[in-house]
Design a protein around this motif. Structure first.
Motif, PDB file in Angstrom:
ATOM      1  N   GLN A  35       0.837  -1.195   0.000  1.00 13.96           N
ATOM      2  CA  GLN A  35       0.000   0.000   0.000  1.00 13.96           C
ATOM      3  C   GLN A  35       0.878   1.254   0.000  1.00 13.96           C
ATOM      4  O   GLN A  35       2.097   1.187   0.162  1.00 13.96           O
ATOM      5  CB  GLN A  35      -0.906   0.020   1.240  1.00 13.96           C
ATOM      6  N   GLN A  36       0.226   2.406  -0.150  1.00  8.26           N
ATOM      7  CA  GLN A  36       0.923   3.674  -0.019  1.00  8.26           C
ATOM      8  C   GLN A  36       1.383   3.864   1.422  1.00  8.26           C
ATOM      9  O   GLN A  36       0.852   3.248   2.345  1.00  8.26           O
ATOM     10  CB  GLN A  36       0.007   4.832  -0.433  1.00  8.26           C
ATOM     11  N   VAL A  37       2.339   4.777   1.640  1.00 12.40           N
ATOM     12  CA  VAL A  37       2.911   4.985   2.963  1.00 12.40           C
ATOM     13  C   VAL A  37       1.866   5.464   3.970  1.00 12.40           C
ATOM     14  O   VAL A  37       2.014   5.287   5.180  1.00 12.40           O
ATOM     15  CB  VAL A  37       4.098   5.969   2.890  1.00 12.40           C
ATOM     16  N   THR A  38       0.792   6.060   3.476  1.00  8.09           N
ATOM     17  CA  THR A  38      -0.275   6.553   4.363  1.00  8.09           C
ATOM     18  C   THR A  38      -1.342   5.492   4.663  1.00  8.09           C
ATOM     19  O   THR A  38      -2.370   5.796   5.267  1.00  8.09           O
ATOM     20  CB  THR A  38      -0.960   7.770   3.731  1.00  8.09           C
ATOM     21  N   ALA A  39      -1.084   4.265   4.252  1.00  9.44           N
ATOM     22  CA  ALA A  39      -2.119   3.227   4.316  1.00  9.44           C
ATOM     23  C   ALA A  39      -2.610   2.956   5.729  1.00  9.44           C
ATOM     24  O   ALA A  39      -3.808   2.763   5.943  1.00  9.44           O
ATOM     25  CB  ALA A  39      -1.588   1.932   3.695  1.00  9.44           C
ATOM     26  N   VAL A  40      -1.700   2.925   6.690  1.00 12.04           N
ATOM     27  CA  VAL A  40      -2.098   2.571   8.057  1.00 12.04           C
ATOM     28  C   VAL A  40      -3.132   3.555   8.587  1.00 12.04           C
ATOM     29  O   VAL A  40      -4.183   3.165   9.106  1.00 12.04           O
ATOM     30  CB  VAL A  40      -0.871   2.524   8.981  1.00 12.04           C
ATOM     31  N   ASP A  41      -2.861   4.854   8.444  1.00 10.33           N
ATOM     32  CA  ASP A  41      -3.804   5.865   8.931  1.00 10.33           C
ATOM     33  C   ASP A  41      -5.103   5.824   8.135  1.00 10.33           C
ATOM     34  O   ASP A  41      -6.194   6.013   8.702  1.00 10.33           O
ATOM     35  CB  ASP A  41      -3.187   7.258   8.857  1.00 10.33           C
ATOM     36  N   SER A  42      -4.996   5.570   6.832  1.00 12.23           N
ATOM     37  CA  SER A  42      -6.203   5.515   5.998  1.00 12.23           C
ATOM     38  C   SER A  42      -7.080   4.339   6.397  1.00 12.23           C
ATOM     39  O   SER A  42      -8.315   4.464   6.485  1.00 12.23           O
ATOM     40  CB  SER A  42      -5.807   5.398   4.521  1.00 12.23           C
ATOM     41  N   LEU A  43      -6.463   3.179   6.661  1.00 13.45           N
ATOM     42  CA  LEU A  43      -7.233   2.011   7.069  1.00 13.45           C
ATOM     43  C   LEU A  43      -7.911   2.251   8.411  1.00 13.45           C
ATOM     44  O   LEU A  43      -9.068   1.876   8.617  1.00 13.45           O
ATOM     45  CB  LEU A  43      -6.311   0.793   7.152  1.00 13.45           C
ATOM     46  N   GLU A  44      -7.193   2.885   9.341  1.00  9.20           N
ATOM     47  CA  GLU A  44      -7.785   3.177  10.644  1.00  9.20           C
ATOM     48  C   GLU A  44      -9.009   4.080  10.479  1.00  9.20           C
ATOM     49  O   GLU A  44     -10.082   3.817  11.043  1.00  9.20           O
ATOM     50  CB  GLU A  44      -6.767   3.844  11.557  1.00  9.20           C
ATOM     51  N   LYS A  45      -8.855   5.160   9.728  1.00 12.67           N
ATOM     52  CA  LYS A  45      -9.966   6.106   9.547  1.00 12.67           C
ATOM     53  C   LYS A  45     -11.146   5.448   8.847  1.00 12.67           C
ATOM     54  O   LYS A  45     -12.307   5.689   9.193  1.00 12.67           O
ATOM     55  CB  LYS A  45      -9.483   7.316   8.752  1.00 12.67           C
ATOM     56  N   LEU A  46     -10.867   4.589   7.861  1.00 18.10           N
ATOM     57  CA  LEU A  46     -11.934   3.905   7.135  1.00 18.10           C
ATOM     58  C   LEU A  46     -12.731   3.001   8.069  1.00 18.10           C
ATOM     59  O   LEU A  46     -13.975   3.055   8.089  1.00 18.10           O
ATOM     60  CB  LEU A  46     -11.336   3.078   5.997  1.00 18.10           C
ATOM     61  N   MET A  47     -12.028   2.193   8.859  1.00 19.63           N
ATOM     62  CA  MET A  47     -12.727   1.253   9.743  1.00 19.63           C
ATOM     63  C   MET A  47     -13.555   1.981  10.791  1.00 19.63           C
ATOM     64  O   MET A  47     -14.679   1.582  11.100  1.00 19.63           O
ATOM     65  CB  MET A  47     -11.710   0.316  10.415  1.00 19.63           C
ATOM     66  N   ILE A  48     -13.020   3.061  11.331  1.00 19.04           N
ATOM     67  CA  ILE A  48     -13.753   3.803  12.359  1.00 19.04           C
ATOM     68  C   ILE A  48     -14.963   4.521  11.767  1.00 19.04           C
ATOM     69  O   ILE A  48     -16.042   4.548  12.365  1.00 19.04           O
ATOM     70  CB  ILE A  48     -12.810   4.809  13.065  1.00 19.04           C
TER      71      ILE A  48
END
Length: 597
Positions: free
Chosen positions: A234-247
């Protein structure tokens, strides 16, 4: 109140008027208290961390002081030794390779202190927050539709309800709980990544010691967001994006990125030896000399501080002198020994003077003492504990006494003894608390816990000898002497009464919605492959099901329990009203108990 009991109360109070007058004849010198504290809290002892040279020097000093007063040294020339895990550190074999590129331990990845040591070459799968459970109307399962068996699981730290302080996900969101969740599903290892909502810096979690001797049973590794993105393709911002999506959508987002990882974890647990310092003063009354009053204080502290030490300033590495916590209690203990030993008549019960080691690591010394008492534990009729007695306020002088509900006539004895003292008394009936007396209370022994209270210097490098109120401490020590005298001279031993839960409060149980009504062994020092039950509350769920002190819980509803963290993880998923089966080992045999929560 019946007439006989009323007479006991009044006769006890009259007895104490006489005792108080006698006890106050001994003058406790603030100068002697000061000399003890200045040595114990000196830079030479480097904060008295358990298992260190400073810890040993403190024990030798206390032993020598006991010996000089004329006390009888018990055990091994006054020392009762026990082993402990003093620290956990990363070994030299930690390695991680992905796509034939090697990454750097401590920078790109770092094993957690509770990781096992192993090498795992396996595929990687992403499992959201690594949580499966329910909070209110929110049902969550990061493992639905994916197979984590024999794989590295990547999961985000935190939970899907970060703004809900009462979320049922909180106990499941602990790093240890996530390790247990993936282990239950057959995973080979766990990779935890910290979103920027928790830590803006993209860095690994420090391998700070969580004061447990047990590991999670599989490799658990902290990785950076940058490395996680590469593993997830994934892109380097993936972790934060996944967190925001799930929440935001309130749904898990687990998937298989099709990558493989080989990693080696190397975690070294440093073992050390500490000791309790134990001495005895025999009573002269043949009818009472076979019974004992324990007077105690812990002598260890936080060493040089740092992460995982318990310091309130974990970024500061400096001597944590612990003048009040608890050089003050030890100084009073030494002077009490001197006072009692100097009496020409030693009427009443015998006394054990005990300086406990490793209190800051989970009451290890006190727990060791009650499990290996040098006298029959049934002969110990009361325990008086002093922890932080050196900062009596000049504006609002007050001494707090906990455990006032743990034996009959405690209130009347304390009130009679406190009359005319230069401070107020604050009482708490609960016998359980964050100090060594808790180990005795769990054994059904009456306890009193004395403290002048916490302050801003608590667990910092600023808890220094020049901040002690020595004159005030002398008055507190005199007060404890009078109480100890009175309890020693009571014609009948104090009658234990349960007051407050005998289950440890605080960090381990703060988020549980249900309780068994037990006191768990939070240290894990004596048990591997299970969690020892230190005490059972009368009429609690565990007691009603037949659980007993000394049982070792090895499974809840068929799910293994290897330590207190596993126990808390299992309990965190249960609800009031449920019926659960708990497997315990008792006297070497397995038993199944049916518990109604």
């Amino acid at each position: 109140m019946n007439t006989i009991f009323t007479r006991v109360i009044f006769s006890t109070a009259l007895l104490f008027v006489t005792i108080v007058s006698y006890g106050q004849a001994f003058q406790f010198e603030s100068g002697r208290l000061s000399r003890h504290i200045h040595y114990l809290a000196s830079p030479e002892l480097e904060g008295r961390k358990s298992g260190t040279t400073g810890d040993s020097l403190a024990a030798i000093y206390i032993r020598d002081q006991f010996q000089q007063t004329g006390l009888q040294l018990l055990e091994s020339n006054g020392f009762q030794y026990f082993s402990l895990v003093s620290d956990v550190r990363a070994g030299e074999k930690n390695a991680l390779e992905f796509n034939r590129i090697s990454y750097t331990a401590g920078t790109d990845f770092q094993p957690f202190s509770f990781s096992s040591s192993a090498t795992v070459n396996a595929p990687v799968i992403f499992a959201g927050f690594g949580i499966s459970g329910t909070s209110g109307d929110l049902h969550w399962d990061d493992f639905q539709g994916i197979d984590v068996k024999d794989k590295w699981v990547i999961a985000l730290r935190g939970d899907p309800e970060p703004d809900n302080s009462t979320s049922a996900f909180i106990p499941m969101a602990a790093d240890r709980a996530k390790a247990l969740a993936v282990k239950d599903r057959g995973a080979a290892g766990l990779l935890l990544v910290t979103p920027s909502s928790i830590d803006r810096a993209d860095q690994t979690v420090d391998i700070s010691f969580d004061k447990s001797v047990s590991d999670a049973g599989l490799p658990v590794v902290s990785i950076t967001r940058k490395l996680a993105a590469l593993l997830l393709r994934q892109q380097v911002t993936a972790v934060d994006s996944l967190e925001k999506l799930m929440i935001s959508v309130k749904k898990p987002a687990s998937f298989d990125p099709g990558t493989f990882l080989i990693a080696t974890t190397d975690v070294i647990r440093e073992k050390a030896v500490s000791r309790n310092v134990v001495a005895m003063l025999k009573g002269s009354d043949p009818a009472l000399a076979g019974e004992f009053v324990v007077i105690g204080a812990h002598y260890d502290h936080l060493g040089m501080g740092g992460f995982g030490s318990g310091s309130r300033l974990p970024d500061t590495v400096a001597v944590h002198a612990g003048a009040d916590d608890n050089a003050s209690g030890v100084a009073s203990l030494i002077e009490l020994a001197r006072s009692f030993a100097a009496r020409p008549e030693r009427a009443g019960r015998s006394m054990l003077f005990v300086a406990f080691g490793a209190e800051e690591m989970g009451l290890l010394g006190a727990r060791w003492f009650v499990a290996n008492s040098p006298v029959p534990l049934s002969s110990v009729k009361a325990m008086l504990n002093m922890d932080m007695v050196g900062r009596l306020s000049t504006d609002d002088p007050r001494v707090t006494i906990s455990g006032t509900g743990t034996f009959t006539v405690a209130d009347s004895i304390i009130d009679a003894t406190a009359a005319g003292r230069p401070f107020e008394i604050g009482k708490s009936p609960d016998g359980f608390g964050p100090s060594d007396h808790a180990a005795f209370y769990g054994e059904g022994i009456p306890v009193l816990f004395f403290s002048t209270g916490a302050h801003g210097d608590y667990h910092t490098p600023f808890d220094l000898p020049d901040r002690i109120n020595y004159t005030g401490q002398a008055t507190v020590t005199s007060f404890v002497e009078s109480l100890a005298s009175g309890i020693s001279l009571l014609p009948s031993a104090p009658l234990f009464t349960e007051s407050g839960s005998r289950q440890q409060a605080g960090h381990y149980g703060r988020n549980l919605k249900v309780t068994l009504g037990i006191m768990p062994d939070v240290s894990g020092a004596e048990t591997s492959g299970g969690m020892k039950v230190e005490g059972v509350r009368n009429q609690g769920p565990a007691a009603r099901a037949g659980m007993a002190k000394g049982d070792i819980i090895v499974a809840i509803n068929g799910m293994t329990v290897n330590n207190v963290y596993d126990y808390m993880g299992r309990m965190g998923k249960l609800k009031p009203g449920e019926t659960v089966n708990i497997e315990v080992i008792r006297n070497g045999k397995h038993k199944i108990l049916i518990v109604q929560l």
